[in-house]
Enzyme design. Sequence first.
Site, PDB file in Angstrom:
ATOM      1  CG  HIS A 187      26.275  28.073   8.254  1.00 31.83           C
ATOM      2  ND1 HIS A 187      26.304  29.217   7.486  1.00 31.83           N
ATOM      3  CD2 HIS A 187      27.334  28.163   9.098  1.00 31.83           C
ATOM      4  CE1 HIS A 187      27.334  29.968   7.874  1.00 31.83           C
ATOM      5  NE2 HIS A 187      27.974  29.348   8.833  1.00 31.83           N
ATOM      6  CG  HIS A 246      32.846  27.468   9.433  1.00 31.07           C
ATOM      7  ND1 HIS A 246      31.999  26.996   8.478  1.00 31.07           N
ATOM      8  CD2 HIS A 246      32.177  28.450  10.063  1.00 31.07           C
ATOM      9  CE1 HIS A 246      30.862  27.671   8.523  1.00 31.07           C
ATOM     10  NE2 HIS A 246      30.934  28.557   9.479  1.00 31.07           N
ATOM     11  CD  GLU A 301      32.013  30.206  17.707  1.00 25.06           C
ATOM     12  OE1 GLU A 301      31.710  31.282  18.192  1.00 25.06           O
ATOM     13  OE2 GLU A 301      32.213  30.027  16.487  1.00 25.06           O
ATOM     14  CG  ASP A 302      28.205  26.457  17.118  1.00 23.94           C
ATOM     15  OD1 ASP A 302      28.554  27.243  18.024  1.00 23.94           O
ATOM     16  OD2 ASP A 302      27.785  26.815  16.021  1.00 23.94           O
ATOM     17  CG  ASP A 353      30.904  32.071   8.531  1.00 21.23           C
ATOM     18  OD1 ASP A 353      29.873  31.374   8.534  1.00 21.23           O
ATOM     19  OD2 ASP A 353      31.330  32.659   9.540  1.00 21.23           O
ATOM     20  CG  ASP A 382      28.516  54.130 -15.831  1.00 20.32           C
ATOM     21  OD1 ASP A 382      27.438  54.387 -15.273  1.00 20.32           O
ATOM     22  OD2 ASP A 382      29.634  54.423 -15.368  1.00 20.32           O
TER      23      ASP A 382
HETATM   24 MN    MN Z   1      29.544  29.998  10.396  1.00 21.57          MN
END
Ligand code: MN
Length: 721
Positions: free
Chosen positions: A55, A79, A83-84, A146, A265
């Site tokens: 990711h 990034h 958080e993880d 992201d 178009d």
């Molecule tokens: Mn992410």
Amino acid sequence: MTNKKEKITFEKLREKFLAYNKEKVDVEKITKAYLFAYEKHFGVKRLTNEDYIEHPLNVAYILTGVFADMTTICAALLHDILEDCEVSEEELTEKFGPEITSLVVGVTKINKLNFTGENEAMIANHRKIIVGLSEDVRVIIIKLADRLHNMRTLWVLPEKRQKEKARETLDILIPIAHRLGMNQIKSELEDLSLRYLKPDVYYSIVETLNQTKRERDNIVKDMVNKVTSLLADHGIKNEVKGRAKSIYSIYKKLDTGRKFSDIYDLLALRVFVDTEQECYQALGILHSKYRPIPKRFKDFIAMPKTNMYQSLHTTVFGMDGNLFEIQIRTYEMDKIAEHGIASHWSYKEKGKNHSMQSTMEQKLQFFRSIIELKNTESNDEEFVDSVKKDVFKDTIYVFTPKGDVVELPNGSTPIDFAYRVHTEVGDRMVGAIVNGSIVPLDYQLKDDDIIKINVNKNSDGPNKEWINIAKTVQAKNKIKAFFNRNDKVTNIKRGEDLVAKELRKRKIAFNDFFNSENTNKILEELKCANMEELYISVGINKIPTNQLINVIMNDNETKEEIILKKAQTREVVQPVIKNDIIVKGIDDIKINIASCCKPIPGDRIVGYITKGYGITVHRMVCPNIRELDERIIDVKWNETIVKKYPTAILIDASNNDNLLLNIIAKTSNSSIVVQNINALTKGDNYLYEIVVLVEHKEDIIKFINEVMTISNVISVERIIK
Ligand code: MN
């Protein structure tokens, strides 16, 4: 276009970065960031069953597509680390420096925001993301990449979540991408959103396009060759490409009621030349050979769109009467048209990317409106409301007589135009001329209108009625501001009346109260220069009459006021949690009690893993945790521990008579302790948020029932914020 199924490796990322930045130190730092992220995410899988590192790697790779600088690529690789993974801000700063860390922190913050539903939290979140733009736009650019990767792998989520994500993307991230001029990312996000929001429509367009593809490809190929040699014959070096219309843009046209066959178009070309002058030459040559459709010609070179987009647009009759939409631009213009703000990286500057940030300020009109809104006093709701109206809604492009482009929300009037040009122009406006004809002030402006505002220096100012006619919050605010400035006399009178009324109510003589000693004390305390200023402050509700009178009559506070004050000044102390809660299979972990729902023993609870912060314990009914989330963990209260925990209740009462005294009296024969009382205002009722300390759910239920017996209490409930 990259093949979206292609597997991205670090080697590919490195190569793509090297193609535009060969600085050795930069490449080394990116390698270091990758290895760090790889190690930290090691062993973790995405829902797609790929290794998690895929990711951040893909996000970084998408960003090399817009030529992002080293700092941004590193931040993209890192990034999700805060958080993880068990990584702290301090560790990240130590390893990668403050700049990369601040980008990672910024992205982490945005990821925590929730935009579903129409509640206050979402409004405040909206504000955060928008204001975040003014701090470092690179945070938003990473967020867009992201989201793009998450949308590419959205198939892995259940349908309900797919639709939520697609909606959020369409409502919030796509308008931002549009405003930043990042069309390539925007266009892919649009197609992906449509695919999940309206799969039937999406696939039917895809199918129809496929059916007609070969035929269209042949016509376009033929026209490409003809245009290329026509321009070359006239000595213009050029490159012509057929251009596929996005599924989403076709959907938008079908949505306005047009038939597929009418969307002429569909056949679209893009002509690239070296210089601006050649753009105009090429246009002339094309028009002399192929008949143009009148009014379909647009010069966005002389008058760039407000997101910096530049090109010439025309539609001509090609071979066999087929209509071709042709865009003519230089390579430089193309870069800006595809990547917008992301074509302004500066690879040399350290610290904030100043060149990009100042380009935003100078060139993106929406950004200036945001700065302006940020500087006017407004609460979250007003702010978001105006940003939504002015920034996120469909817009039209209109022109000043000199040819400057002004972008306005759809439905705007000459009043909005005038105030957008300048406050003074709005305030002194006496009429408007659109495309040479006088129009009423409630005329709805259309794309490409040329507007001249007639002003009269001696005008008395705007008409109050304009507040209702104007469409933009900006214009409305400016008109209101005009009247606030000019309503001095009214406000003085109103202030004086309010003070007199309150004094009468308290049976205090006006002249006794305002003796010279008291007057001086009041003016000094409330920081007003004179009585006039004091009355104005009261008149515009800046100073409540109670506050004014209490400067002198301090000891005359009611019992309620005294209780309220005492309770309000007490700090709410979170209890120390260590062994109070048992987490299945884990002993030594940091535990926090969620402040939104404040669970107490007896409540059914769940744990929510916030990596880096341990486990936060919520009530099972708390909407802030989503059931599907894989980060939920079983927890239970440790029943051997008896102690008091804070929880909050909301009391709604019809009047205030002895209310707080009665409520507190109800605690005297229970173990409940009132920790904090907060008076909230709501219409005619009295609303109090009360934080109490309780041992068990049974105690709070008993207490709520007791409070309900107080005659003026209408309802009592536990609060979940
Ligand atoms: Mn992410």
